[in-house]
Design an enzyme around this catalytic site. Structure first.
Site, PDB file in Angstrom:
ATOM      1  N   LYS A  22      50.043  34.888  57.848  1.00 31.03           N
ATOM      2  CA  LYS A  22      49.768  34.560  59.324  1.00 31.03           C
ATOM      3  C   LYS A  22      50.933  34.876  59.886  1.00 31.03           C
ATOM      4  CE  LYS A  22      46.466  31.549  59.954  1.00 31.03           C
ATOM      5  NZ  LYS A  22      46.281  30.198  59.426  1.00 31.03           N
ATOM      6  N   ARG A  92      49.815  25.505  62.714  1.00 31.21           N
ATOM      7  CA  ARG A  92      48.920  25.994  61.542  1.00 31.21           C
ATOM      8  C   ARG A  92      49.653  26.170  60.288  1.00 31.21           C
ATOM      9  NH1 ARG A  92      45.223  30.454  64.427  1.00 31.21           N
ATOM     10  NH2 ARG A  92      46.026  29.777  66.609  1.00 31.21           N
ATOM     11  N   GLY A 101      40.650  25.977  52.568  1.00 23.07           N
ATOM     12  CA  GLY A 101      40.665  24.633  51.870  1.00 23.07           C
ATOM     13  C   GLY A 101      41.955  23.803  52.332  1.00 23.07           C
ATOM     14  N   MET A 103      45.208  23.318  55.474  1.00 23.03           N
ATOM     15  CA  MET A 103      45.088  22.478  56.833  1.00 23.03           C
ATOM     16  C   MET A 103      44.424  23.168  57.962  1.00 23.03           C
ATOM     17  SD  MET A 103      47.863  20.548  59.185  1.00 23.03           S
ATOM     18  CE  MET A 103      47.925  21.941  60.177  1.00 23.03           C
ATOM     19  N   ARG A 330      44.505  40.416  60.843  1.00 29.27           N
ATOM     20  CA  ARG A 330      44.432  40.184  59.205  1.00 29.27           C
ATOM     21  C   ARG A 330      43.574  41.105  58.760  1.00 29.27           C
ATOM     22  NH1 ARG A 330      41.903  34.217  58.329  1.00 29.27           N
ATOM     23  NH2 ARG A 330      40.167  34.760  59.574  1.00 29.27           N
ATOM     24  N   HIS A 446      22.213  39.468  22.472  1.00 27.13           N
ATOM     25  CA  HIS A 446      21.306  40.443  22.524  1.00 27.13           C
ATOM     26  C   HIS A 446      20.767  40.752  24.047  1.00 27.13           C
ATOM     27  CE1 HIS A 446      17.146  42.221  22.067  1.00 27.13           C
ATOM     28  NE2 HIS A 446      17.844  43.072  21.228  1.00 27.13           N
ATOM     29  N   SER A 755      37.583  53.095  16.992  1.00 27.90           N
ATOM     30  CA  SER A 755      36.848  52.452  18.182  1.00 27.90           C
ATOM     31  C   SER A 755      36.784  50.923  18.027  1.00 27.90           C
ATOM     32  CB  SER A 755      35.625  52.998  18.339  1.00 27.90           C
ATOM     33  OG  SER A 755      35.030  52.530  19.468  1.00 27.90           O
ATOM     34  N   CYS A 822      34.254  50.109  22.707  1.00 27.41           N
ATOM     35  CA  CYS A 822      33.168  50.029  22.820  1.00 27.41           C
ATOM     36  C   CYS A 822      32.334  48.811  22.772  1.00 27.41           C
ATOM     37  CB  CYS A 822      32.157  51.201  21.819  1.00 27.41           C
ATOM     38  SG  CYS A 822      32.341  50.606  20.157  1.00 27.41           S
ATOM     39  N   TYR A 842      39.828  56.449  25.293  1.00 27.44           N
ATOM     40  CA  TYR A 842      38.716  56.283  26.328  1.00 27.44           C
ATOM     41  C   TYR A 842      38.035  54.754  26.200  1.00 27.44           C
ATOM     42  CZ  TYR A 842      36.083  56.671  21.858  1.00 27.44           C
ATOM     43  OH  TYR A 842      35.677  56.527  20.603  1.00 27.44           O
TER      44      TYR A 842
HETATM   45  C1  PEP Z   1      31.272  45.279  18.939  1.00 28.12           C
HETATM   46  O1  PEP Z   1      31.159  44.421  18.050  1.00 28.12           O
HETATM   47  O2  PEP Z   1      32.193  45.434  19.789  1.00 28.12           O
HETATM   48  C2  PEP Z   1      30.161  46.389  18.921  1.00 28.12           C
HETATM   49  C3  PEP Z   1      30.563  47.259  19.995  1.00 28.12           C
HETATM   50  O3  PEP Z   1      29.224  46.376  18.212  1.00 28.12           O
HETATM   51  P1  PEP Z   1      28.081  45.490  18.520  1.00 28.12           P
HETATM   52  O4  PEP Z   1      27.902  44.816  19.724  1.00 28.12           O
HETATM   53  O5  PEP Z   1      26.640  46.154  18.215  1.00 28.12           O
HETATM   54  O6  PEP Z   1      28.210  44.355  17.325  1.00 28.12           O
END
Ligand code: PEP
Ligand code: MG
Length: 868
Positions: A22, A92, A101, A103, A330, A446, A755, A822, A842
């Site tokens: 401010k 202020r 949160g 003054m 701001r 899952h 990976s 992944c 990647y």
């Molecule tokens: C992992 O374990 O990060 C993975 C990509 O395989 P899954 O989730 O199928 O076990």
């Protein structure tokens, strides 16, 4: 001793850390020559000194700010504490980061009985003078003396009732004087303006440590040590009469992002009246008719400020007797859609560069273009909260089984599948559901992984619910009972469960969004792939910009209704011949599925993972289902039961799964590889350039890889020799066990890519079961035993360290290995920053997170690194 007090003409917007956000902006506006009532700022290091000195102001601070005070008096032409010509202040808090949160503002500081009378004389407006005085007492009592404000408001209400008045505007000077007398009976406050100022400064510093402020800092990782500044500014009055007023405005529309000056104001009102919403403000456009000269100045000022800051501004202004003053500017808060539009428009207008535009958009903002979202302003009746497993908003009728979901959804009724947890057997129900809610599980269980893959809203680990399948109820901790076919709404972005149908904003693409994604692609180094196994998901992934498939979980292809019995038959086979019959059938399915993927991905790499889960996951759980299966397969039920029981494991996640299946059943791997390469050959004949990458899961040492690679290569050679073609391919491994990471140097000799499967790697590093973490992770987060859920945001310290070791060690042995991720972290913006920093090639994430990952990857490359 460092300078502790800065006048508004002594700082700039770059002094946020020293003067607070401010204060820095007030200085900036002053040096731009804007009409800012003058004042001074006490620095943030002074706040630290205050605490270090045992909550006492440093010795010479008062002398220092008294010098500043004199200069303000000179500039404003009035005197602090002088009844004939009083100077009043607002005080202020102002931290370097915006922090709710702390003054509240104190206005009109410097008033007392004598000065109120003097102000009445000087202005000829006693009503204004006494109204200002009672406001001061009220705020001072609340903020400095810590006396609740309700009693004061009640006093006004009672007084109005007694005197037959309803509105503040009906109150006369005498009325306000009477109120002040009542207040004086309620609170004793200092009459000396100098004491008021000192106490107010102390109160600002003390407000740094209120429980709300501490909580906010903890939630947002703001260090306690930065402290707050104090802004002391000369008062101007919007409640002086009908030629005065106060307003707040945005330089662009904060919900749509349209370039349209947007805001509201109130005539004859102090700023706090606009914020409090006691009276209904007027739209800013009517100020143009009411006070044309002021409007002109306001309009020019907001335009200048936006250009100066190169960002949409949220401003506060006051008009005193026709004269315009700026009180605050701001960066304005905005919705996700507005943030994208504003960023792109500002590039088109030449205000910012495309790189800057990228940094202005938070990856989460992107969600609103991809999913319908629950409108935050419409949210009511939150009855439970779980983990925000897959974003989006969904409303539907509650069903408690996958079969029921299919039956109810058959006529187009929208359903929400509510389960204790989901298993592969529930896929058909998950597919037709608008959203999924589970009592158990975590961010990589899952339900979470599958829902995210499908782009369906999901809440997992909602431990506040107790589900009773027999009764068809889900009961919250507070005793709210959600029954079968009740309508509820899920907010997958926050994890909130609400009763009824709550309004949502529709998902829709926009040219601006596409433009921003184009810039992201220009500036990112990391590749972005998708986790996908169906033609539909792969098509979506390409549409959203995926540059290949980074994980095709082949087991997901076998859960489909028309093939699950074949895999079950294979598992329950008692000899090789019997098994081969089923494998031959599975090969046809696998090949057709793979061909579809190669066709969609055309010439992009497709990483196919060999079968991973424990085999018994494919078998039905209930006794009835087991018997029905035995009948379909033509096997005695007892035999099926016996084999099924033999396959049960105490700890399946650490049991017979991953590459261990390939080691023990090479015939399954042979079938899979024959299908993958056979499909690639056919796809190539159809004019595509398939690039399969075969990936081995859950490896712990190089011997496993070698044993399996032998099988893979033998089949590849056979197929290619038979078909007389050549197909480019790679063989690589997932990095999912701590041992694989620590032994990466040896693994490197046998693979072309690695990976990181950070779901399993996190599970095994922490020893937290990814399926059961929902039971305790919320408590861990609450008690700060972990900073983040490690299944959501990659734990850089340990899991990340294993990744770094794996990369460094494997590079020592072999150049040219490609590195990817992944696990679910591949779609998490903060984790993506880390993946960029450690040099992965990647990230791979579910299709709907691909745009988020593209933006996050660009930000990782353009912005500061995670270790800075
Ligand atoms: C992992 O374990 O990060 C993975 C990509 O395989 P899954 O989730 O199928 O076990
Ligand atoms: Mg895994």
């Amino acid at each position: 001793m460092a300078k502790r007090v800065y006048l508004f003409n002594e700082g700039s917007k770059d002094d946020r850390e020293l003067l607070g956000g401010k204060g820095a902006n007030l200085c900036e506006m002053t040096s731009m020559g804007l009409p800012v009532p003058f004042g001074f700022i006490i620095t943030t290091p002074t706040c630290r000194e205050f605490f270090e000195g045992g909550n006492r102001l440093p010795r010479h601070l008062q002398t220092e700010y008294n010098v500043a005070l004199k200069l303000i008096e000179d500039r404003m032409g009035s005197l602090f504490g002088d009844p004939d010509n009083p100077l009043l202040f607002s005080v202020r808090s102002g931290a370097p980061v915006s922090m709710p949160g702390m003054m509240n503002t104190i206005l009109n500081l410097g008033m007392n009985d004598v000065i109120a009378a003097g102000l009445a004389r000087k202005t000829g407006n006693p009503r204004f003078a006494y109204d200002s005085y009672r406001r001061f007492i009220q705020m001072f009592a609340d903020v400095v003396l810590g006396i609740e404000g309700d009693g004061f408001e009640e006093a006004i209400i009672d007084y109005k009732k007694e005197h037959n008045k309803t509105l503040d505007t009906e109150m006369t000077a005498e009325d306000w004087q009477a109120i002040i007398e009542i207040y004086k009976g309620m609170v004793s406050f200092p009459q000396d303006p100098a004491v008021q100022l000192r106490q107010a400064i102390e109160a600002v510093f003390l407000s740094w440590n209120t429980p709300r402020a501490i909580f906010y800092r903890e939630m947002n990782n703001i260090p306690d040590s930065i402290g707050t500044a104090v802004c002391v500014q000369a008062m101007v009055f919007g409640n002086f009469g009908d030629d005065s007023g106060s307003g707040v405005a945005f330089t662009r529309n904060p919900s749509t992002g349209d370039k349209q000056f947007f805001g509201e104001y109130l005539v004859n009102a102090a700023g706090e009246d606009v914020v409090a919403g006691i009276r209904t403000p007027q739209p800013i456009s009517s100020l143009e008719q009411q006070m044309p000269a002021v409007y002109k100045e306001l309009f020019a000022t907001q335009k200048r400020l936006e250009e100066h800051y190169s960002d949409m501004q949220d401003i506060e202004f006051t008009i005193q007797q026709g004269k315009f003053y700026m009180l605050q500017t701001r960066s304005g808060k905005r919705t996700g859609r507005a943030s994208v539009k504003i960023a792109v428009d500002m590039v088109n207008e030449g205000l910012i560069s495309d790189k800057e535009a990228l940094m202005r958009v938070s990856p989460e903002h992107v969600e609103s273009f991809l999913h319908p979202m629950v409108d935050p302003s419409a949210k009511t009746d939150i009855v439970a909260s779980g983990m925000p497993a897959s974003p989006g908003g969904a409303t539907g009728k509650v069903v408690f089984s996958a079969d029921e979901a299919v039956t109810v959804a058959a006529d187009g009724t929208k359903v929400l599948l509510v389960r204790r947890e989901t298993t592969p057997e529930d896929i058909h129900g998950m597919k037709v559901a608008e959203g999924i809610l589970t009592e158990l599980g975590g961010m990589t269980s899952h339900a979470a992984v599958v829902a995210r893959g499908m782009g369906v809203c999901a809440i997992t680990g909602c431990a506040e619910l107790t589900i009773n399948y027999e009764q068809g109820t889900a009961t919250t901790n507070d005793g709210v009972v959600i029954k079968r076919m009740d309508t509820i709404t899920l907010d997958g972005a926050t994890g909130d469960v609400m009763l009824g149908d709550i309004a949502k904003t529709a998902a829709s693409d926009s040219d601006d969004f596409q433009k921003l994604l184009g810039w992201a692609d220009k500036y990112r180094r990391l590749g972005v792939r998708a986790n996908a196994e169906t033609e539909e998901d792969a098509t979506k992934a390409r549409e959203l910009g995926a540059e290949g498939i980074g994980l095709c979980r082949t087991e997901h292809m076998f859960f489909e209704a028309d093939r699950i019995d074949h895999i079950r038959g294979m598992i329950l086979s008692e000899n090789r011949e019997e098994r081969q019959v089923y494998l031959d059938r599975l090969l046809e399915f696998q090949k057709a599925d793979m061909k579809a993927l190669f066709r969609v991905m055309h010439d992009l790499p497709v990483t196919v993972r060999l079968l991973d889960p424990p085999l018994h996951e494919f078998l039905p759980h209930g006794d009835e289902e087991l018997e029905a299966l035995a009948k379909r397969l033509g096997k005695p039920a007892d035999k099926v039961r016996e084999i099924s029981q033999n396959l049960q494991e105490v700890n399946p996640m650490l049991g017979f799964r991953g590459c261990r299946i390939s080691v023990i059943h090479p015939e399954i791997t042979e079938m899979q590889v024959a299908a993958i390469i056979g499909a690639a050959v056919e796809a190539q004949r159809d004019g595509h350039n398939p690039y399969p990458e075969i990936m081995i899961p859950l490896v712990v040492n190089v011997r496993e890889i070698r044993a399996i690679t032998d099988v893979i290569e033998k089949v590849i050679m056979e197929v290619l020799a038979r078909e007389k073609v050549s197909i480019p391919y790679k063989i690589g491994t997932m990095m999912e066990t701590p041992r694989a990471c620590l032994g990466a140097e040896r693994l490197a000799t046998a693979v072309e890519f690695m990976s990181f499967g950070t779901n399993d790697l996190t599970q095994m590093t922490y020893g937290f079961s990814r399926d059961d973490v929902g039971k305790f992770i919320a408590a861990y987060l609450d008690r700060k035993l972990v900073e983040d859920d490690p299944f959501v945001t990659l734990d850089q310290r340990a899991v990340g360290r294993l990744m770094k070791i794996a990369i460094e060690d494997s590079k020592k042995r072999k150049k040219g290995i490609k590195y990817g991720i992944c696990g679910e972290h591949g779609g998490d913006p903060r984790s993506i920053q880390f993946c960029h920093d450690i040099g992965l090639d990647y990230v791979s994430c579910s299709p709907f997170r691909v745009p988020v990952a593209r933006i996050a990857a660009a930000q990782a490359n353009v912005g500061p690194s995670s270790s800075e």
